[in-house]
Design an enzyme around this catalytic site. Structure first.
Site, mmCIF file in Angstrom:
data_model
loop_
_atom_site.group_PDB
_atom_site.id
_atom_site.type_symbol
_atom_site.label_atom_id
_atom_site.label_comp_id
_atom_site.label_asym_id
_atom_site.label_seq_id
_atom_site.Cartn_x
_atom_site.Cartn_y
_atom_site.Cartn_z
ATOM 1 C CE LYS A 1 8.800 37.899 -4.564
ATOM 2 N NZ LYS A 1 9.305 36.572 -4.911
ATOM 3 C CG HIS B 1 12.594 30.894 3.018
ATOM 4 N ND1 HIS B 1 12.923 31.347 1.752
ATOM 5 C CD2 HIS B 1 11.468 31.567 3.372
ATOM 6 C CE1 HIS B 1 12.035 32.244 1.360
ATOM 7 N NE2 HIS B 1 11.148 32.412 2.324
ATOM 8 C CG ASP C 1 -0.208 0.102 2.539
ATOM 9 O OD1 ASP C 1 1.028 -0.084 2.546
ATOM 10 O OD2 ASP C 1 -0.864 0.367 3.560
ATOM 11 N N GLY C 2 2.172 1.140 -0.075
ATOM 12 C CA GLY C 2 3.063 2.291 -0.094
ATOM 13 C C GLY C 2 3.727 2.590 1.236
ATOM 14 N NE ARG D 1 5.702 35.735 -3.862
ATOM 15 C CZ ARG D 1 6.163 34.989 -4.865
ATOM 16 N NH1 ARG D 1 5.356 34.666 -5.858
ATOM 17 N NH2 ARG D 1 7.409 34.577 -4.878
#
Length: 314
Positions: free
Chosen positions: A195, A133, A41-42, A197
Site C-alpha cells: 500500500k 507494533h 475538574d476531572g 499512503r
C-alpha cells in the site's frame, strides 16, 4: 535453600478492568482492591485499599486512548512504590503510542520511547506486554520486558477453522515479517498487499503481490484502527479470486467508523483479542481471551520460571 516467592497482588486500571478480573480468575486469586478518586475538574487519584508492603504487585492496564489510561498507570506505579511494594510490574496488554517508534519525518516525537522513559521514571521494575507494533521497542527499556506473542492464541483458533487452502497475507510490506511468522505454523504461502499512503489512516493505492486464486486467505496484523486498510485489502484479495478472506489483529483499537467498515467489508471474520475492550459487538468480530496467557506469565515471573515456554504453539 528453596526459593522464596513474594505474595502476588493483582490490580486493575480503568482501561482493563474486565481483562484484569479474568487474569486474576485464571491466576486463582482475588483481584486487589483499589479505587479512583475524581475531582470536579476531572483530575483523578488512584489508591490501593489494601496493603502492598513487601508484595510483588502487578498492575494491569492497557494504555489505549484516552491518555488518562497511561496517566492512571503511572500514578498507580508511583502509589505502589511509595507504599513499599517489593516489585512493581506493569502488565500492559496493549502498549499505546507504539506506532511512534522512530522519526519518520522531521520534527516529530518518538512517543513510544517517551512512554518507556515515563514508566521507568515512575519506578517500574518490569513490563509485560503483547505484540508490540515494533519488536525493537523492547530496546527502549533498561528493565526486563516480557513480550508475549499472540500467535499462541490465534494459531489454534485458525487450525480449528479447518481451512482447506490456507494462505497467509500481510496488509502491508511492514507486516510481512509478522505474516511469515504465522505462515510457518501452517507451512503456508505468504502474499503481501503493498500500500501507498497519502497520510496517516488514508491509503492512496494498494497492489497485491502473490496469487490468491481459490485460496482461503488470513490477513495478519497487530492493530486494527480505522479498519480501512483491512477492508481495502480484503476487497482486493476477493477481486483477485480468493475463496474467502478473514483477518487476525491482536489489538482492536477500532476507532471512528471501524465497526461499520468491518461489517460492510468482504471480510468473513475479524479475529481479535481482549487487550482492548470492544466498544460494541459485531457479528463479524470474534474475541479470543489473553487472560490465561498473562496469568501463566505472571506465575512464571513470580516463581522465577521461564517465559519462553509460553511461546510454544501446539
Amino acid at each position: 535453600m528453596p526459593l522464596q516467592f513474594n505474595t502476588v497482588k493483582l490490580f486493575a486500571g480503568s482501561g482493563s478492568k474486565d481483562l484484569a478480573q479474568k487474569i486474576a480468575d485464571a491466576y486463582g486469586q482475588e483481584l486487589g482492591q483499589s479505587a479512583l478518586s475524581r475531582f470536579s475538574d476531572g483530575e483523578f487519584q488512584p489508591h490501593f485499599n489494601e496493603s502492598v508492603r513487601g508484595c510483588d504487585v502487578f498492575l494491569v492496564n492497557s494504555t489505549h486512548q484516552p491518555t488518562d489510561n497511561l496517566m492512571e498507570l503511572l500514578m498507580m506505579i508511583d502509589a505502589a512504590r511509595r507504599a513499599s511494594a517489593h516489585h512493581v510490574n506493569a502488565v500492559i496488554p496493549y502498549f499505546g503510542l507504539a506506532r511512534q517508534d522512530r522519526k519518520d519525518r522531521p520534527r516529530v516525537a518518538i512517543g513510544a520511547k517517551l512512554v518507556a522513559n515515563l514508566l521507568v521514571a515512575a519506578g517500574i521494575d518490569r513490563i509485560m506486554t503483547m505484540d508490540l507494533h515494533a519488536a525493537q521497542i523492547q530496546g527502549f527499556f533498561d528493565i526486563p520486558v516480557d513480550h508475549l506473542d499472540g500467535s499462541i492464541i490465534f494459531v489454534p483458533y485458525i487450525k480449528s477453522l479447518g481451512l482447506k487452502k490456507l494462505t497467509i497475507a500481510s496488509p502491508d510490506m511492514g507486516g510481512s515479517y509478522r505474516a511469515r511468522g504465522f505462515a510457518k505454523f501452517f507451512n503456508a504461502e505468504v502474499v503481501i498487499c503493498d500500500k501507498q499512503r497519502k497520510r496517516a489512516n488514508e491509503i492512496e493505492s494498494m497492489t497485491l503481490i502473490g496469487d490468491v486464486t481459490g485460496q482461503d486467505i488470513v490477513l495478519i496484523d497487530d492493530i486494527c484502527d480505522t479498519a480501512r486498510t483491512l477492508a481495502k485489502a480484503a476487497q482486493l484479495i476477493m477481486d483477485k479470486g480468493a475463496a474467502s478472506v478473514r483477518a487476525v489483529c491482536t489489538h482492536p483499537v477500532l476507532s471512528g467508523n471501524a465497526y461499520e467498515t468491518i461489517e460492510n467489508s468482504a471480510l468473513a471474520e475479524l479475529i481479535v483479542t481482549n487487550t482492548i475492550p470492544l466498544k460494541q459487538q459485531s457479528p463479524k468480530i470474534t474475541v479470543l481471551s489473553t487472560a490465561d496467557l498473562f496469568a501463566k506469565a505472571i506465575m512464571n515471573v513470580n516463581e522465577h520460571g521461564s517465559i519462553s515456554q509460553l511461546f510454544k504453539v501446539d
